[in-house]
Design a protein around this motif. Sequence first.
Motif, PDB file in Angstrom:
ATOM      1  N   ARG A 102       0.839  -1.194   0.000  1.00 22.69           N
ATOM      2  CA  ARG A 102       0.000   0.000   0.000  1.00 22.69           C
ATOM      3  C   ARG A 102       0.875   1.245   0.000  1.00 22.69           C
ATOM      4  NH1 ARG A 102      -5.381  -0.936   0.936  1.00 22.69           N
ATOM      5  NH2 ARG A 102      -5.541   0.992  -0.232  1.00 22.69           N
ATOM      6  N   ILE A 103       0.409   2.250  -0.701  1.00 19.23           N
ATOM      7  CA  ILE A 103       1.218   3.455  -0.898  1.00 19.23           C
ATOM      8  C   ILE A 103       1.472   4.194   0.423  1.00 19.23           C
ATOM      9  CG2 ILE A 103       1.155   5.747  -1.973  1.00 19.23           C
ATOM     10  CD1 ILE A 103      -0.061   4.275  -4.463  1.00 19.23           C
ATOM     11  N   LYS A 112       5.885   6.105   3.909  1.00 20.34           N
ATOM     12  CA  LYS A 112       6.466   6.231   5.249  1.00 20.34           C
ATOM     13  C   LYS A 112       7.771   5.443   5.371  1.00 20.34           C
ATOM     14  CE  LYS A 112       2.426   6.875   8.142  1.00 20.34           C
ATOM     15  NZ  LYS A 112       1.343   5.931   8.391  1.00 20.34           N
ATOM     16  N   LYS A 113       7.739   4.199   4.898  1.00 17.54           N
ATOM     17  CA  LYS A 113       8.844   3.295   5.248  1.00 17.54           C
ATOM     18  C   LYS A 113       9.654   2.761   4.070  1.00 17.54           C
ATOM     19  CE  LYS A 113       6.265   1.415   9.149  1.00 17.54           C
ATOM     20  NZ  LYS A 113       5.226   0.390   9.133  1.00 17.54           N
ATOM     21  N   GLY A 114       9.220   3.038   2.853  1.00 13.80           N
ATOM     22  CA  GLY A 114       9.932   2.473   1.697  1.00 13.80           C
ATOM     23  C   GLY A 114      11.379   2.951   1.613  1.00 13.80           C
ATOM     24  N   GLN A 115      12.272   2.056   1.238  1.00 16.77           N
ATOM     25  CA  GLN A 115      13.706   2.396   1.187  1.00 16.77           C
ATOM     26  C   GLN A 115      14.236   2.284  -0.251  1.00 16.77           C
ATOM     27  OE1 GLN A 115      15.489   3.645   3.625  1.00 16.77           O
ATOM     28  NE2 GLN A 115      13.689   3.489   4.959  1.00 16.77           N
ATOM     29  N   PRO A 116      15.197   3.136  -0.620  1.00 17.51           N
ATOM     30  CA  PRO A 116      15.828   3.036  -1.938  1.00 17.51           C
ATOM     31  C   PRO A 116      16.335   1.609  -2.181  1.00 17.51           C
ATOM     32  CG  PRO A 116      16.602   4.998  -0.795  1.00 17.51           C
ATOM     33  CD  PRO A 116      15.744   4.251   0.164  1.00 17.51           C
ATOM     34  N   GLU A 117      16.269   1.188  -3.432  1.00 15.92           N
ATOM     35  CA  GLU A 117      16.717  -0.145  -3.859  1.00 15.92           C
ATOM     36  C   GLU A 117      15.671  -1.237  -3.660  1.00 15.92           C
ATOM     37  OE1 GLU A 117      19.817  -0.398  -5.360  1.00 15.92           O
ATOM     38  OE2 GLU A 117      20.023   1.749  -4.970  1.00 15.92           O
ATOM     39  N   PRO A 153      15.493   7.546  -4.193  1.00 18.18           N
ATOM     40  CA  PRO A 153      15.248   8.855  -3.588  1.00 18.18           C
ATOM     41  C   PRO A 153      14.715   9.805  -4.643  1.00 18.18           C
ATOM     42  CG  PRO A 153      17.509   8.116  -3.165  1.00 18.18           C
ATOM     43  CD  PRO A 153      16.928   7.168  -4.159  1.00 18.18           C
ATOM     44  N   SER A 154      13.789  10.660  -4.281  1.00 17.94           N
ATOM     45  CA  SER A 154      13.203  11.544  -5.290  1.00 17.94           C
ATOM     46  C   SER A 154      13.887  12.900  -5.277  1.00 17.94           C
ATOM     47  CB  SER A 154      11.711  11.716  -4.999  1.00 17.94           C
ATOM     48  OG  SER A 154      11.184  12.661  -5.873  1.00 17.94           O
ATOM     49  N   PRO A 155      14.314  13.358  -6.434  1.00 16.58           N
ATOM     50  CA  PRO A 155      14.896  14.701  -6.497  1.00 16.58           C
ATOM     51  C   PRO A 155      13.818  15.783  -6.442  1.00 16.58           C
ATOM     52  CG  PRO A 155      14.922  13.663  -8.680  1.00 16.58           C
ATOM     53  CD  PRO A 155      14.293  12.683  -7.749  1.00 16.58           C
ATOM     54  N   GLY A 156      12.588  15.425  -6.784  1.00 15.76           N
ATOM     55  CA  GLY A 156      11.490  16.399  -6.793  1.00 15.76           C
ATOM     56  C   GLY A 156      11.175  16.857  -5.373  1.00 15.76           C
ATOM     57  N   LYS A 157      10.556  18.040  -5.262  1.00 13.55           N
ATOM     58  CA  LYS A 157      10.235  18.472  -3.913  1.00 13.55           C
ATOM     59  C   LYS A 157       8.860  17.925  -3.500  1.00 13.55           C
ATOM     60  CE  LYS A 157       8.494  23.231  -4.660  1.00 13.55           C
ATOM     61  NZ  LYS A 157       7.555  23.154  -5.634  1.00 13.55           N
ATOM     62  N   GLY A 158       8.676  17.777  -2.192  1.00 14.73           N
ATOM     63  CA  GLY A 158       7.393  17.303  -1.680  1.00 14.73           C
ATOM     64  C   GLY A 158       7.299  15.794  -1.616  1.00 14.73           C
ATOM     65  N   ARG A 185       9.685  12.112  -0.719  1.00 24.15           N
ATOM     66  CA  ARG A 185      10.944  11.548  -0.267  1.00 24.15           C
ATOM     67  C   ARG A 185      11.446  10.507  -1.249  1.00 24.15           C
ATOM     68  NH1 ARG A 185      12.207   7.041   2.792  1.00 24.15           N
ATOM     69  NH2 ARG A 185      10.040   6.388   2.702  1.00 24.15           N
ATOM     70  N   ILE A 186      10.485   9.793  -1.849  1.00 28.33           N
ATOM     71  CA  ILE A 186      10.848   8.593  -2.596  1.00 28.33           C
ATOM     72  C   ILE A 186       9.976   8.459  -3.840  1.00 28.33           C
ATOM     73  CG2 ILE A 186       9.265   6.919  -1.488  1.00 28.33           C
ATOM     74  CD1 ILE A 186      12.234   5.549  -0.905  1.00 28.33           C
ATOM     75  N   GLU A 187      10.502   7.844  -4.862  1.00 24.44           N
ATOM     76  CA  GLU A 187       9.694   7.620  -6.067  1.00 24.44           C
ATOM     77  C   GLU A 187       9.991   6.227  -6.635  1.00 24.44           C
ATOM     78  OE1 GLU A 187      10.932  10.957  -8.401  1.00 24.44           O
ATOM     79  OE2 GLU A 187      12.662   9.912  -9.223  1.00 24.44           O
ATOM     80  N   LEU A 188       9.178   5.859  -7.609  1.00 24.10           N
ATOM     81  CA  LEU A 188       9.273   4.496  -8.133  1.00 24.10           C
ATOM     82  C   LEU A 188       9.757   4.527  -9.576  1.00 24.10           C
ATOM     83  CD1 LEU A 188       8.652   1.464  -7.750  1.00 24.10           C
ATOM     84  CD2 LEU A 188       6.283   1.945  -8.405  1.00 24.10           C
TER      85      LEU A 188
END
Length: 463
Positions: A4-5, A10-15, A79-84, A86-89
């Motif tokens: 779930r998104i 909240k908890k998703g980590q890079p990689e 990690p997301s470079p965009g503002k607003g 933290r993380i992207e897919l």
Amino acid sequence: MTRRIVEILKKGQPEETITIQGWVRTKREQKGFAFIEVNDGSSMSGLQAILNADLPDYETILKNLNTGASVEVEGILAPSPGKGQRIELQASSVKVYGDADPNTYPLQKKRHSFEFLRTIAHLRSRTNTLGAVMRVRNACATAIHKFFQDKGFIWVHTPIITANDCEGAGELFTVTNLDLNNTPKKEDKSAIDFEQDFFGRRAYLTVSGQLQAEVMAMAFQNVYTFGPTFRAENSNTSRHLAEFWMVEPEMAFCDIVGDRDLAEEFLKYIFKYVLETCPEDMEFFNKRIDNSVLATADNIINNEFERISYTEAIDLLVKSNKKFEFPVEWGLDLQSEHERYLAEELFKKPVIVTDYPVGIKAFYMRLNDDNKTVAAMDVLAPKIGEIIGGSQREERLDVLETRMKDLDIPPEELWWYLDLRRYGTVPHAGFGLGFERVVQFMTGMANIRDVIPFPRAPLSAEF
Ligand code: 4AD
Ligand code: MG
């Protein structure tokens, strides 16, 4: 496994490799790649996914990825470079389950009015506001169960079809399976013969589970109901529904003071729980719907409610020298404008009014020693007016019988209710909380029809 998104944000980590499923909110195309925002209803924010042009079938997929389309996206978090965010897919595969034609899908990215959204009730829960409302509604319901369960109250299920008019206000919907084009008539032809109807008597949708809750309280001490109730009041207001949910605690060995205190503790608990569990949604309401929402919640949680009698309320209303539309006079019911003056303008917080005149309240309320007032209480909230109505119940058989006689309520219709006063009667009390009113109060939504998924109101039962 799909995730779930709300949890990924909240908890998703890079990689991490993940899969999400949901509906596209927005799409932005750039040279060589595209961004989509996917929302799965678990939170206000969606997850941004990036689709590279080297994805198989990129062009076809992109063509079908319009606002409203259902998708499954698999990929790697980064990690997301965009503002607003933290993380992207970073998508490695995208499956479109169902597209949504941008020429006809009614929920485009612009802001829609709530009136318009009511005409598409089957789609409106996909919007930010209705999404937040439904999550807060769910949190309120959870808080209600938690509050009572933690106190050892038993949740009892009272009937939806009933033969009684608990509130005596005549706002009943009849339940029948008679052939409406050919109804059986009584011998004198004057009226429909409901003895030939399904239940052998006239039956209705319940306006309140209270009378049956009293039965259960006489066995379990503390109980509560939480279910739909129905009122055919033809009031087309922003605070009335024909079908609404009510929470009705009923406590044996309890008087009006205990009842009143529980009502206050209960409301405070619900607000606190929702603030803790839905901070993002509550921020949204404060920013977009009503900028006093968070201050109101804070006020409810941290200030003691005002307690006044009906007689004091009338005095205060007279002293206010305000021009009200409806008359202010001892013996008349308080109207919404009066309730709102007290809660909103005068005390600026919820007010609990007790001891109303016997003439304006239901038959079951306990007669006070002055013989003029009953042990009733209403909790009045700023902006909403009455949010809770309750009372100590008349536990004395003779007094109750006299009261019913005065109101022309045939005792044989409520013989079982009277039996409770014959066998092991005790002082007892309870109240009813209008569930939608509390959601409305919490969210600042102006119209009660926007805090229930499928509102039922005069001329409105489409979905
Ligand atoms: O004050 P009411 O009519 O009280 C009862 O039904 C009692 N039997 C409750 C009890 O003591 N167990 O209704 C209770 C609450 C109101 O304070 C209001 O919040 C809500 O129910 N309510 C409505 N909410 C939405 N639409 C309507 N038409 C409502 N009518 C009442
Ligand atoms: Mg009431």
